[in-house]
Enzyme design. Structure first.
Site, PDB file in Angstrom:
ATOM      1  N   LYS A 247       3.848  15.687  -2.120  1.00  0.00           N
ATOM      2  CA  LYS A 247       5.027  16.307  -1.530  1.00  0.00           C
ATOM      3  C   LYS A 247       6.115  15.254  -1.319  1.00  0.00           C
ATOM      4  CE  LYS A 247       7.252  17.486   2.641  1.00  0.00           C
ATOM      5  NZ  LYS A 247       8.497  17.388   1.945  1.00  0.00           N
TER       6      LYS A 247
ATOM      7  N   CYS B  87      12.257   0.226   4.915  1.00  0.00           N
ATOM      8  CA  CYS B  87      11.396   0.024   6.087  1.00  0.00           C
ATOM      9  C   CYS B  87      11.296  -1.459   6.402  1.00  0.00           C
ATOM     10  CB  CYS B  87      10.020   0.614   5.836  1.00  0.00           C
ATOM     11  SG  CYS B  87       9.276   0.009   4.327  1.00  0.00           S
TER      12      CYS B  87
ATOM     13  N   GLU C 182       2.212   4.619   7.055  1.00  0.00           N
ATOM     14  CA  GLU C 182       3.117   3.456   7.092  1.00  0.00           C
ATOM     15  C   GLU C 182       4.466   3.943   7.584  1.00  0.00           C
ATOM     16  OE1 GLU C 182       2.299   0.411   7.031  1.00  0.00           O
ATOM     17  OE2 GLU C 182       0.221   0.804   6.459  1.00  0.00           O
TER      18      GLU C 182
ATOM     19  N   GLU D 257      14.793   1.632  15.401  1.00  0.00           N
ATOM     20  CA  GLU D 257      15.137   1.599  13.978  1.00  0.00           C
ATOM     21  C   GLU D 257      16.393   2.438  13.732  1.00  0.00           C
ATOM     22  OE1 GLU D 257      12.656   3.785  11.100  1.00  0.00           O
ATOM     23  OE2 GLU D 257      12.547   1.928   9.954  1.00  0.00           O
TER      24      GLU D 257
HETATM   25  P1  NAP Z   1      10.347  11.350   7.665  1.00  0.00           P
HETATM   26  O1  NAP Z   1      11.428  12.180   8.168  1.00  0.00           O
HETATM   27  O2  NAP Z   1       9.244  10.953   8.573  1.00  0.00           O
HETATM   28  O3  NAP Z   1       9.733  12.114   6.382  1.00  0.00           O
HETATM   29  C1  NAP Z   1       8.736  11.552   5.566  1.00  0.00           C
HETATM   30  C2  NAP Z   1       8.012  12.662   4.832  1.00  0.00           C
HETATM   31  O4  NAP Z   1       7.293  13.470   5.765  1.00  0.00           O
HETATM   32  C3  NAP Z   1       8.945  13.627   4.108  1.00  0.00           C
HETATM   33  O5  NAP Z   1       8.351  14.036   2.899  1.00  0.00           O
HETATM   34  C4  NAP Z   1       9.049  14.769   5.081  1.00  0.00           C
HETATM   35  O6  NAP Z   1       9.423  15.993   4.500  1.00  0.00           O
HETATM   36  C5  NAP Z   1       7.632  14.822   5.598  1.00  0.00           C
HETATM   37  N1  NAP Z   1       7.470  15.564   6.858  1.00  0.00           N
HETATM   38  C6  NAP Z   1       8.412  15.869   7.790  1.00  0.00           C
HETATM   39  N2  NAP Z   1       7.853  16.554   8.806  1.00  0.00           N
HETATM   40  C7  NAP Z   1       6.536  16.696   8.512  1.00  0.00           C
HETATM   41  C8  NAP Z   1       5.437  17.317   9.172  1.00  0.00           C
HETATM   42  N3  NAP Z   1       5.578  17.925  10.349  1.00  0.00           N
HETATM   43  N4  NAP Z   1       4.208  17.261   8.587  1.00  0.00           N
HETATM   44  C9  NAP Z   1       4.040  16.630   7.409  1.00  0.00           C
HETATM   45  N5  NAP Z   1       5.060  16.035   6.722  1.00  0.00           N
HETATM   46  C10 NAP Z   1       6.286  16.067   7.282  1.00  0.00           C
HETATM   47  O7  NAP Z   1      10.894   9.994   7.057  1.00  0.00           O
HETATM   48  P2  NAP Z   1      12.167   9.826   6.105  1.00  0.00           P
HETATM   49  O8  NAP Z   1      13.383  10.124   6.910  1.00  0.00           O
HETATM   50  O9  NAP Z   1      11.946  10.538   4.832  1.00  0.00           O
HETATM   51  O10 NAP Z   1      12.070   8.248   5.772  1.00  0.00           O
HETATM   52  C11 NAP Z   1      12.563   7.240   6.592  1.00  0.00           C
HETATM   53  C12 NAP Z   1      11.464   6.618   7.428  1.00  0.00           C
HETATM   54  O11 NAP Z   1      10.408   6.144   6.578  1.00  0.00           O
HETATM   55  C13 NAP Z   1      11.907   5.386   8.202  1.00  0.00           C
HETATM   56  O12 NAP Z   1      11.374   5.421   9.495  1.00  0.00           O
HETATM   57  C14 NAP Z   1      11.287   4.215   7.422  1.00  0.00           C
HETATM   58  O13 NAP Z   1      11.062   3.048   8.154  1.00  0.00           O
HETATM   59  C15 NAP Z   1      10.025   4.821   6.951  1.00  0.00           C
HETATM   60  N6  NAP Z   1       9.491   4.089   5.804  1.00  0.00           N
HETATM   61  C16 NAP Z   1       8.372   3.316   5.970  1.00  0.00           C
HETATM   62  C17 NAP Z   1       7.860   2.580   4.902  1.00  0.00           C
HETATM   63  C18 NAP Z   1       6.628   1.745   5.047  1.00  0.00           C
HETATM   64  O14 NAP Z   1       5.968   1.481   4.054  1.00  0.00           O
HETATM   65  N7  NAP Z   1       6.274   1.313   6.251  1.00  0.00           N
HETATM   66  C19 NAP Z   1       8.491   2.642   3.655  1.00  0.00           C
HETATM   67  C20 NAP Z   1       9.635   3.428   3.535  1.00  0.00           C
HETATM   68  C21 NAP Z   1      10.113   4.163   4.607  1.00  0.00           C
HETATM   69  P3  NAP Z   1      10.975  16.471   4.497  1.00  0.00           P
HETATM   70  O15 NAP Z   1      11.722  15.479   3.705  1.00  0.00           O
HETATM   71  O16 NAP Z   1      10.893  17.796   3.843  1.00  0.00           O
HETATM   72  O17 NAP Z   1      11.424  16.517   5.937  1.00  0.00           O
END
Ligand code: NAP
Ligand code: MG
Length: 479
Positions: free
Chosen positions: A173, A282, A248, A379
């Site tokens: 997904k 990230c 992560e 963040e």
């Molecule tokens: P996000 O809002 O947490 O979303 C990540 C994924 O989870 C998306 O596919 C999202 O779908 C899905 N999701 C949302 N709500 C969910 C739920 N209730 N149950 C299951 N899945 C759900 O993160 P983002 O805004 O896409 O990305 C930014 C974040 O990612 C930042 O905090 C960044 O630091 C972190 N990040 C971490 C790493 C690492 O390796 N540590 C690498 C890159 C990014 P939708 O898009 O449909 O909402």
């Protein structure tokens, strides 16, 4: 206008509800296409398809699985320019950044294909005469991969490639803000000959698709990369079924600049870490901790560099920084800039939207940031850097650790002793010396400490096998 489909059980299908959502270009608002809003039932069908295909895939010899991954790597290479343009168009990073990320995905599949020839278990000494004692690696089963928008091809690749090579079937997904490049990646695997049901691609909201995947008894592992708040919810839901989990999450990563550091080098590394991919990594640098005696010079040079960066549409030649990914992320960036000012931090560069009809924000630098401020703790996920001044090395290290996140950290110094004290003393899963806080080697383990990770399993390189396989111990009495 293209209307894209999901891949379930080897068939390209629309949502059973007929509903779609729109994909936009953050640099100019252009509508790029429509993607299926998959339902709970669609998601359950994808899980069932993966479960159905799992035995056959697990029984396919690893070198045969490797041949498909190797072919996918070559297809990604052949279509590299098209993939990179699609990535820039929907996510905003510059073409050069996107091309680098696509090449990374290509190399990850190449690496994983090699693993197909290497994976094995252990033979242990037995304490009983006439006994053979050994372990074997088995696939986990069905894995759900839930990924963020900011590295929308590298992250799916670094989860999908090990999942597949070790014999798992996948429901993938992608983030709703960048579903297209994920679809292109899936197309490469289909063209390479991945059997029906082994890889399923399903788009839609976190609430319907994500929740269903994470809460399913038929999913054996969930690998998630995204925000801390979403990750915490996933952890709770997956725990009820004892589903294996890998999370992560966010970071607030420091670049520590010691007094012997060449200023130009320290600034270049800070710009790369803080403003590269619009600060939407990230592992981005969002705090620079600088020893007092050089802090004025460093702040002046960083201010110049920030003001001179060219912000614009990532497909245009010469552009060095693209837009925020959407209106809401732009709003978040601007809100944190206002918060930093209200907390008393001093704005040195940027601080405003950068216009041009997209979600652009200026590269922003604050000085006079204190570790207790929200701008030093939370963040932002945008091109906003705060300078924190430190008395000496010990103070700098303490300030670098004064945070709940622990993903990546770097120090700029030629003092060998301090470099090693930093590497040993910093609470971060990735440590760099004289390199940017962002950027990873695909052949090395990756994962954060503290609130940046569930701290269960590392990703990438030789570590990936731990999450994507289970170990069985076999005692053979043949005496
Ligand atoms: P996000 O809002 O947490 O979303 C990540 C994924 O989870 C998306 O596919 C999202 O779908 C899905 N999701 C949302 N709500 C969910 C739920 N209730 N149950 C299951 N899945 C759900 O993160 P983002 O805004 O896409 O990305 C930014 C974040 O990612 C930042 O905090 C960044 O630091 C972190 N990040 C971490 C790493 C690492 O390796 N540590 C690498 C890159 C990014 P939708 O898009 O449909 O909402
Ligand atoms: Mg999001």
């Amino acid at each position: 206008m293209p209307v894209y489909k999901n891949l379930i059980a080897g068939e390209w299908v629309a949502s059973s509800s007929g509903e779609t959502f729109e994909n936009h270009n953050p640099a100019n608002g252009e509508l790029l296409g429509h993607f299926p809003s998959a339902t709970v039932e669609d998601t359950q069908r994808a899980i069932a398809a993966a479960a159905e295909a799992q035995k056959g895939w697990a029984n396919t010899p690893p070198p045969a699985r490797a041949a498909i991954l190797d072919k996918a790597s070559k297809i990604i290479d052949r279509r590299g320019d098209e993939f990179a343009k699609a990535l820039t168009s929907e996510e905003g990073k510059t073409y050069a950044e996107a091309r680098g990320e696509v090449n990374r995905a290509r190399d990850i599949f190449n690496y994983a294909a090699g693993e197909g020839w290497r994976m094995g278990g252990q033979t242990l000494p037995s304490n009983i005469p006439g006994e053979l004692l050994y372990t074997r690696r088995e696939p986990l089963g069905v894995v759900a991969l839930v990924t963020p928008w900011n590295f929308p091809v590298a992250i799916p690749a670094w989860k999908m490639a090990p999942a597949l090579i070790y014999g798992n079937t996948v429901v993938f997904k992608p983030a709703s803000l960048s579903p297209h490049i994920g679809l292109l990646l899936v197309e490469a695997l289909v063209e390479a000959g991945i059997p029906a049901g082994v890889l399923n691609y399903i788009t839609g909201s976190g609430r319907s698709v994500g929740n269903t995947l994470v809460g399913s008894k038929d999913v054996d592992g969930v690998s998630f990369t995204g925000s801390y708040s979403v990750g915490m919810g996933i952890y709770e839901r997956a725990m009820k079924n004892l589903t294996r989990i890998q999370l992560e999450m966010g970071g607030k990563n420091p670049t520590v600049v010691l007094k012997d550091a060449p200023i130009a080098q320290a600034v270049a590394l800070t710009v790369a870490g803080g403003f590269g991919v619009t600060g939407q990594a990230c592992t981005a640098t969002s705090r620079v901790i600088v020893e007092d005696s050089i802090a004025d010079d460093f702040a002046a040079a960083l201010t110049d560099a920030a003001r001179n960066l060219r912000v614009g549409n990532g497909l245009e030649a010469g552009v060095q920084m693209g837009p925020a990914v959407d209106q809401s992320q732009l709003q978040t960036d601007l809100e944190y800039i206002a918060i930093a000012q209200s907390e008393g931090a001093k704005l040195l560069a940027g601080g405003s939207p950068a216009g041009n009809g997209g979600y652009f924000v200026q590269p922003t630098v604050f000085d006079g940031v204190d570790v207790s401020m929200r701008i030093a703790q939370e963040e932002v996920f945008g091109p906003v850097i705060g300078i924190i001044r430190a008395r000496d090395f010990d103070d700098a290290l303490e300030k670098a650790n004064a945070i709940e996140f622990g993903l990546s950290a770097t120090v700029v110094t030629n003092n060998l002793q301090r470099a090693f004290h930093f590497a040993n003393g910093i609470d971060a899963g990735v440590v760099k010396i004289n390199e940017s806080s962002s950027g990873l080697a695909l052949q090395a383990p990756f994962g954060g400490f503290k609130h940046s990770s569930a701290n269960t399993f590392k990703e990438q390189g030789p570590a990936a096998i731990e999450f994507y396989t289970r170990t069985k111990t076999v005692y053979v009495g043949h005496g």
